[in-house]
Design an enzyme around this catalytic site. Structure first.
Site, PDB file in Angstrom:
ATOM      1  N   GLY A  36       0.771  -1.240   0.000  1.00 11.92           N
ATOM      2  CA  GLY A  36       0.000   0.000   0.000  1.00 11.92           C
ATOM      3  C   GLY A  36       0.800   1.288   0.000  1.00 11.92           C
ATOM      4  N   ASP A  70       0.870   3.451   4.559  1.00 13.72           N
ATOM      5  CA  ASP A  70      -0.240   4.154   3.925  1.00 13.72           C
ATOM      6  C   ASP A  70      -1.303   4.512   4.949  1.00 13.72           C
ATOM      7  OD1 ASP A  70      -0.879   1.485   4.359  1.00 13.72           O
ATOM      8  OD2 ASP A  70      -1.740   1.135   2.374  1.00 13.72           O
ATOM      9  N   ASP A  77      -4.801   1.531  10.955  1.00 13.04           N
ATOM     10  CA  ASP A  77      -6.211   1.278  11.275  1.00 13.04           C
ATOM     11  C   ASP A  77      -6.265   0.792  12.728  1.00 13.04           C
ATOM     12  OD1 ASP A  77      -8.878   0.548  11.220  1.00 13.04           O
ATOM     13  OD2 ASP A  77      -8.675  -1.004   9.712  1.00 13.04           O
ATOM     14  N   LYS A  80      -6.739   6.142  11.278  1.00  8.52           N
ATOM     15  CA  LYS A  80      -8.136   6.053  11.728  1.00  8.52           C
ATOM     16  C   LYS A  80      -8.128   5.969  13.252  1.00  8.52           C
ATOM     17  CE  LYS A  80      -9.766   3.214   7.820  1.00  8.52           C
ATOM     18  NZ  LYS A  80     -10.196   1.844   7.468  1.00  8.52           N
ATOM     19  N   VAL A 111     -11.150   3.038   2.821  1.00 15.36           N
ATOM     20  CA  VAL A 111     -10.703   3.959   1.761  1.00 15.36           C
ATOM     21  C   VAL A 111      -9.884   3.205   0.709  1.00 15.36           C
ATOM     22  CG1 VAL A 111     -10.725   6.126   3.080  1.00 15.36           C
ATOM     23  CG2 VAL A 111      -8.727   4.628   3.229  1.00 15.36           C
ATOM     24  N   ASP A 117      -5.763  -0.508  -1.790  1.00 15.05           N
ATOM     25  CA  ASP A 117      -6.528  -1.383  -2.684  1.00 15.05           C
ATOM     26  C   ASP A 117      -7.846  -1.841  -2.091  1.00 15.05           C
ATOM     27  OD1 ASP A 117      -5.281  -3.141  -0.709  1.00 15.05           O
ATOM     28  OD2 ASP A 117      -5.946  -4.781  -1.988  1.00 15.05           O
TER      29      ASP A 117
HETATM   30  P1  5GP Z   1      -4.046  -2.295  10.858  1.00 14.99           P
HETATM   31  O1  5GP Z   1      -3.080  -3.408  11.149  1.00 14.99           O
HETATM   32  O2  5GP Z   1      -3.598  -0.965  11.422  1.00 14.99           O
HETATM   33  O3  5GP Z   1      -5.436  -2.645  11.287  1.00 14.99           O
HETATM   34  O4  5GP Z   1      -4.141  -2.137   9.303  1.00 14.99           O
HETATM   35  C1  5GP Z   1      -3.057  -1.773   8.565  1.00 14.99           C
HETATM   36  C2  5GP Z   1      -3.159  -2.233   7.119  1.00 14.99           C
HETATM   37  O5  5GP Z   1      -4.496  -2.603   6.764  1.00 14.99           O
HETATM   38  C3  5GP Z   1      -2.801  -1.124   6.195  1.00 14.99           C
HETATM   39  O6  5GP Z   1      -1.431  -1.132   5.913  1.00 14.99           O
HETATM   40  C4  5GP Z   1      -3.632  -1.414   4.972  1.00 14.99           C
HETATM   41  O7  5GP Z   1      -2.946  -2.332   4.147  1.00 14.99           O
HETATM   42  C5  5GP Z   1      -4.855  -2.091   5.516  1.00 14.99           C
HETATM   43  N1  5GP Z   1      -5.971  -1.145   5.689  1.00 14.99           N
HETATM   44  C6  5GP Z   1      -6.445  -0.629   6.845  1.00 14.99           C
HETATM   45  N2  5GP Z   1      -7.480   0.193   6.634  1.00 14.99           N
HETATM   46  C7  5GP Z   1      -7.651   0.219   5.291  1.00 14.99           C
HETATM   47  C8  5GP Z   1      -8.568   0.928   4.435  1.00 14.99           C
HETATM   48  O8  5GP Z   1      -9.443   1.714   4.838  1.00 14.99           O
HETATM   49  N3  5GP Z   1      -8.423   0.709   3.108  1.00 14.99           N
HETATM   50  C9  5GP Z   1      -7.488  -0.134   2.589  1.00 14.99           C
HETATM   51  N4  5GP Z   1      -7.457  -0.258   1.267  1.00 14.99           N
HETATM   52  N5  5GP Z   1      -6.617  -0.815   3.358  1.00 14.99           N
HETATM   53  C10 5GP Z   1      -6.699  -0.623   4.700  1.00 14.99           C
END
Ligand code: 5GP
Length: 193
Positions: A62, A118, A121, A149, A171, A177
């Site tokens: 990403g 990128d 979350d 977020k 998003v 993606d």
């Molecule tokens: P986390 O581990 O913080 O929950 O998520 C991190 C990864 O999840 C990011 O690097 C991304 O690849 C994916 N991700 C989290 N939220 C989104 C989103 O809203 N859209 C997309 N396309 N990928 C997300």
């Protein structure tokens, strides 16, 4: 041939919305918004790291587009390396599991490292990356993420440079993606609920 022949991403009659994999997304951040904020982040990093040569560790897939633009906004010497984590697959929510698909090649011992993401979350991926890199003994370890977020972040990770704080909605675009497509959109779109 049409200018934008995207198989599963189609413009709708409203120029600010698109359909991707059967769902409607609304334009949220334009390429200009992203470029302006990325330039600011690049300038701040250039100032903060003026006495050293930082190494950016970009998180694939990403963050590749953001990393390229961020680097162009950095006016001091810097290096780049890449690591790759497992992705969401085709889902819009985190599986709650992270695995490393590609390790960094650089020796980061004693180096000033900036992890470039990128989006943060839940924070699980970032926590995982920090746990992987810290034992490699960098001199410093900071995080730069284009998007955050805050409402869904459950893991306590330090975010040193944040482009935009966004609501807890899926998003796409600018590297992000939906089931591997939509990364090539220059703008960022948010799920239209
Ligand atoms: P986390 O581990 O913080 O929950 O998520 C991190 C990864 O999840 C990011 O690097 C991304 O690849 C994916 N991700 C989290 N939220 C989104 C989103 O809203 N859209 C997309 N396309 N990928 C997300």
């Amino acid at each position: 041939m049409p200018a934008h022949d995207l198989t599963d991403v189609t413009a709708s009659s409203d120029e600010h919305t698109i359909q991707c994999r059967g769902e409607r997304f609304r334009r949220y951040l334009t390429a200009q918004d992203i470029q302006a904020r990325t330039a600011e982040l690049g300038a701040t990093i250039s100032s903060d790291y003026r006495n050293t040569t930082p190494i950016l560790v970009s998180v694939l897939n990403g963050a590749f587009m953001f990393t390229a633009d961020l680097m162009r906004g950095i006016t001091i010497d810097c290096e780049v390396d890449f690591l790759k984590l497992s992705s969401y697959g085709d889902a819009k929510v985190s599986s709650g599991e992270v695995t490393e698909l590609k390790r960094i090649d650089a020796n980061i011992e004693g180096r000033d490292v900036i992890i470039v993401e990128d989006i943060v979350d839940t924070g699980l991926s970032m926590e995982y990356i920090i746990e992987k890199l810290r034992p490699l003994k960098p001199n410093s370890l900071r995080v730069c993420t284009l998007l955050h977020k805050p409402a869904s972040t459950q893991h306590n990770v330090p975010l040193d440079y944040v482009g935009f704080q966004i609501p807890d909605l899926f998003v796409i675009g600018y590297g992000l993606d939906y089931g591997q497509i939509a990364r090539n959109l220059p703008d960022i779109y948010i799920l239209d609920k």
